[in-house]
Design an enzyme around this catalytic site. Sequence first.
Site, PDB file in Angstrom:
ATOM      1  CD  GLU A  33      50.339  16.730  68.887  1.00 44.86           C
ATOM      2  OE1 GLU A  33      49.466  17.604  68.946  1.00 44.86           O
ATOM      3  OE2 GLU A  33      51.554  16.989  68.984  1.00 44.86           O
ATOM      4  CB  SER A  57      59.429  19.950  64.370  1.00 43.48           C
ATOM      5  OG  SER A  57      58.999  19.055  65.351  1.00 43.48           O
ATOM      6  CE  LYS A 116      47.665  18.599  72.078  1.00 42.36           C
ATOM      7  NZ  LYS A 116      48.295  19.522  71.102  1.00 42.36           N
ATOM      8  CE  LYS A 164      47.288  14.839  75.024  1.00 46.10           C
ATOM      9  NZ  LYS A 164      47.665  14.356  73.691  1.00 46.10           N
ATOM     10  NE  ARG A 220      55.880  14.295  64.510  1.00 49.22           N
ATOM     11  CZ  ARG A 220      56.263  15.404  65.152  1.00 49.22           C
ATOM     12  NH1 ARG A 220      57.127  16.231  64.629  1.00 49.22           N
ATOM     13  NH2 ARG A 220      55.774  15.676  66.344  1.00 49.22           N
ATOM     14  NE  ARG A 257      58.708  13.456  69.024  1.00 51.61           N
ATOM     15  CZ  ARG A 257      57.653  14.262  69.115  1.00 51.61           C
ATOM     16  NH1 ARG A 257      57.812  15.512  69.507  1.00 51.61           N
ATOM     17  NH2 ARG A 257      56.450  13.823  68.820  1.00 51.61           N
ATOM     18  CD  GLU A 275      48.646  21.727  68.423  1.00 54.02           C
ATOM     19  OE1 GLU A 275      49.415  20.759  68.297  1.00 54.02           O
ATOM     20  OE2 GLU A 275      47.424  21.593  68.611  1.00 54.02           O
ATOM     21  N   GLY A 276      52.939  22.369  70.763  1.00 57.90           N
ATOM     22  CA  GLY A 276      54.348  22.740  70.920  1.00 57.90           C
ATOM     23  C   GLY A 276      55.007  22.271  72.187  1.00 57.90           C
ATOM     24  CG  ASN A 323      52.009  17.356  65.437  1.00 57.48           C
ATOM     25  OD1 ASN A 323      51.856  18.121  66.370  1.00 57.48           O
ATOM     26  ND2 ASN A 323      52.446  16.110  65.606  1.00 57.48           N
TER      27      ASN A 323
HETATM   28  P1  ADP Z   1      51.878  18.929  71.862  1.00 55.11           P
HETATM   29  O1  ADP Z   1      51.007  19.592  70.874  1.00 55.11           O
HETATM   30  O2  ADP Z   1      52.270  19.832  72.963  1.00 55.11           O
HETATM   31  O3  ADP Z   1      53.027  18.216  71.224  1.00 55.11           O
HETATM   32  P2  ADP Z   1      50.925  16.269  72.579  1.00 55.11           P
HETATM   33  O4  ADP Z   1      49.513  15.823  72.585  1.00 55.11           O
HETATM   34  O5  ADP Z   1      51.781  15.704  71.534  1.00 55.11           O
HETATM   35  O6  ADP Z   1      50.945  17.853  72.571  1.00 55.11           O
HETATM   36  O7  ADP Z   1      51.551  15.931  73.979  1.00 55.11           O
HETATM   37  C1  ADP Z   1      52.897  16.186  74.272  1.00 55.11           C
HETATM   38  C2  ADP Z   1      53.600  14.941  74.802  1.00 55.11           C
HETATM   39  O8  ADP Z   1      52.906  14.442  75.957  1.00 55.11           O
HETATM   40  C3  ADP Z   1      53.615  13.804  73.824  1.00 55.11           C
HETATM   41  O9  ADP Z   1      54.730  13.914  72.986  1.00 55.11           O
HETATM   42  C4  ADP Z   1      53.676  12.590  74.717  1.00 55.11           C
HETATM   43  O10 ADP Z   1      55.010  12.335  75.109  1.00 55.11           O
HETATM   44  C5  ADP Z   1      52.896  13.028  75.942  1.00 55.11           C
HETATM   45  N1  ADP Z   1      51.509  12.585  75.824  1.00 55.11           N
HETATM   46  C6  ADP Z   1      50.513  13.226  75.197  1.00 55.11           C
HETATM   47  N2  ADP Z   1      49.369  12.526  75.251  1.00 55.11           N
HETATM   48  C7  ADP Z   1      49.643  11.421  75.945  1.00 55.11           C
HETATM   49  C8  ADP Z   1      48.865  10.288  76.369  1.00 55.11           C
HETATM   50  N3  ADP Z   1      47.575  10.206  76.069  1.00 55.11           N
HETATM   51  N4  ADP Z   1      49.489   9.333  77.069  1.00 55.11           N
HETATM   52  C9  ADP Z   1      50.791   9.414  77.379  1.00 55.11           C
HETATM   53  N5  ADP Z   1      51.578  10.446  77.028  1.00 55.11           N
HETATM   54  C10 ADP Z   1      51.018  11.442  76.321  1.00 55.11           C
HETATM   55 MG    MG Z   2      53.048  16.483  70.152  1.00 57.62          MG
END
Ligand code: ADP
Ligand code: MG
Length: 549
Positions: free
Chosen positions: A220, A227, A385, A438, A204, A525, A442-443, A222
């Site tokens: 990102e 999920s 990442k 970051k 995803r 979401r 994950e998660g 996945n």
């Molecule tokens: P995870 O693996 O924990 O899901 P993500 O990279 O998806 O990590 O980050 C989690 C959440 O943080 C995302 O669903 C988004 O809402 C927010 N987020 C992540 N990266 C960004 C970004 N570059 N700008 C704004 N919000 C972000």
């Molecule tokens: Mg995410």
Amino acid sequence: MTLGGFLSLRQSCPSFAAPIDSRNGAAAAAASNPRALRFRHKSFPRATYLRAPRRAMDPPRCLGSSGLEEATDDIAAAATLHRGVPSDLVEKMMYDALVWSALHGLVVGDRRVQNSGTVPGVGLVHAPFALLPMSFPKAHWRQACELAPIFNELVDRVSLDGKFLQDSLSRTKKVDAFTSRLLDIHSKMLEINKTEDIRLGLHRSDYMLDAETNLLLQIELNTISSSFPGLSCLVSELHRNLLNQYGKDLGLDSRRVPGNTAVSRFADALAKAWNEYNNSSAVVMVVAQSEEHNMYDQHWLCAVLKEIYGVATIRKTLSEIDTQGHVLPDGSLVVDGQTVAVIYFRAGYSPNDYPSEAEWRARFLMEKSSAIKCPSISYHLVGTKKIQQELAKPNVLERFLDTEDIAKVRKCFAGLWSLDDPDAVKSAIEKPDLFVLKPQREGGGNNIYGDDVRETLIRLRQQGTEELAAYILMQRIFPTASLAFLVREGVWHQDVAISELGIYGAYLRNKDKVIMNDQCGYLMRTKVSSSNEGGVAAGFAVLDSIYLT
Ligand code: ADP
Ligand code: MG
């Protein structure tokens, strides 16, 4: 209504990683960025958006949206989807939506009830959802769908470059024990020249639409435990159902909510992989956490797999696989007496999933077996990442894709930097609100925002340690915020919210033959964009669908 009846009605599917990302970083970003708050408070006069109801016939599908083209131009109304709706209408829709969710399995385990994360059927509550779909531009939707097969192919090609994965993650390995363990398994597979002829990816790719640049930017990709393929379909179906009934009052057309095929397409991919394994008595094994409040999302997938494709599943934790599993001399994985054709991971992406050596033993056992892993250790690593950031460096995509695809992929890359880059670190210290820090996790719930970005960077820089390699820096994306009705535990509230669109993709290959490489539905979401002092508000995200404009 029987499950079969419901499924045959419209291959409806039911999707959610941990409770929808409970952190609220981007929401905070939008709130703290006045540019992002572009919603208008003025309601449209009702007369301008009243129109005849439309029945949902052929739902628009991504990249083939026939009904969509002829839908009347109600973009203005769409922009006010959640605005100016009389409260008695909200109450009626709420009631119908809650009944619909209960009847159609749009549910999660209720954390307030004991055993709700372990015993199916005990302590169910509707999944948090948005009462109406979120508007989303058709052109960006198409762009996101078009990227899915390209990312699928990219993952596969990168996964085959073991040296690239090991080299790119070598510094992360020194400071991140979890990534290090994954890399150890990967190294062992390289040492024994383990090849995965049949490769299955259920991915995803998540995006936000940056308000200032109007660019669709990837958050990102996945590659493990993507999920909500189950519940996301149900939310789309719920919204279409509500718009069929109340569209006239709202001036909205249910056909603008694209049909969501995530659960049936993922089941199709799993079934096709099972078929390639070519052992009719073998099963698909779901690797699950011992306590899982999002189990119904997973059970939906298993139910479709069984009802439509006649493929049986078993559900095991990593620790159970350690005690009940072994690999036969011919490489077959046998767990609890059953040969496993496909291993579908809905656990194993977080250090918490490996509380002891038993879980690592299980992961290794599965990896060395001939069962098809979804994902293999290489696919898992491609989704980190750090690899996302490496792929964004100049001349790296060139190793894996052709020119046309490179341009498409690069267009959706946000700014990504390693902490080796002194200019990026300096900029982030100066303007932390424009970045997200970051760690290699994950998660959900792990990212660092706002002033914490500055403090963490200064600390890491002063310490001058290798720990810098445990993080990447990313440009913070500021989506347009709009009003939404967010529903949780039977209660709605209206708030300013931002959304993240996930596009599912499935990839199946057997040696040189690509059996499936498709975009497979979506997950929207939506979360509140208010924030606390520190920029980290109590998370409030809900499942949503999209209303194409
Ligand atoms: P995870 O693996 O924990 O899901 P993500 O990279 O998806 O990590 O980050 C989690 C959440 O943080 C995302 O669903 C988004 O809402 C927010 N987020 C992540 N990266 C960004 C970004 N570059 N700008 C704004 N919000 C972000
Ligand atoms: Mg995410």
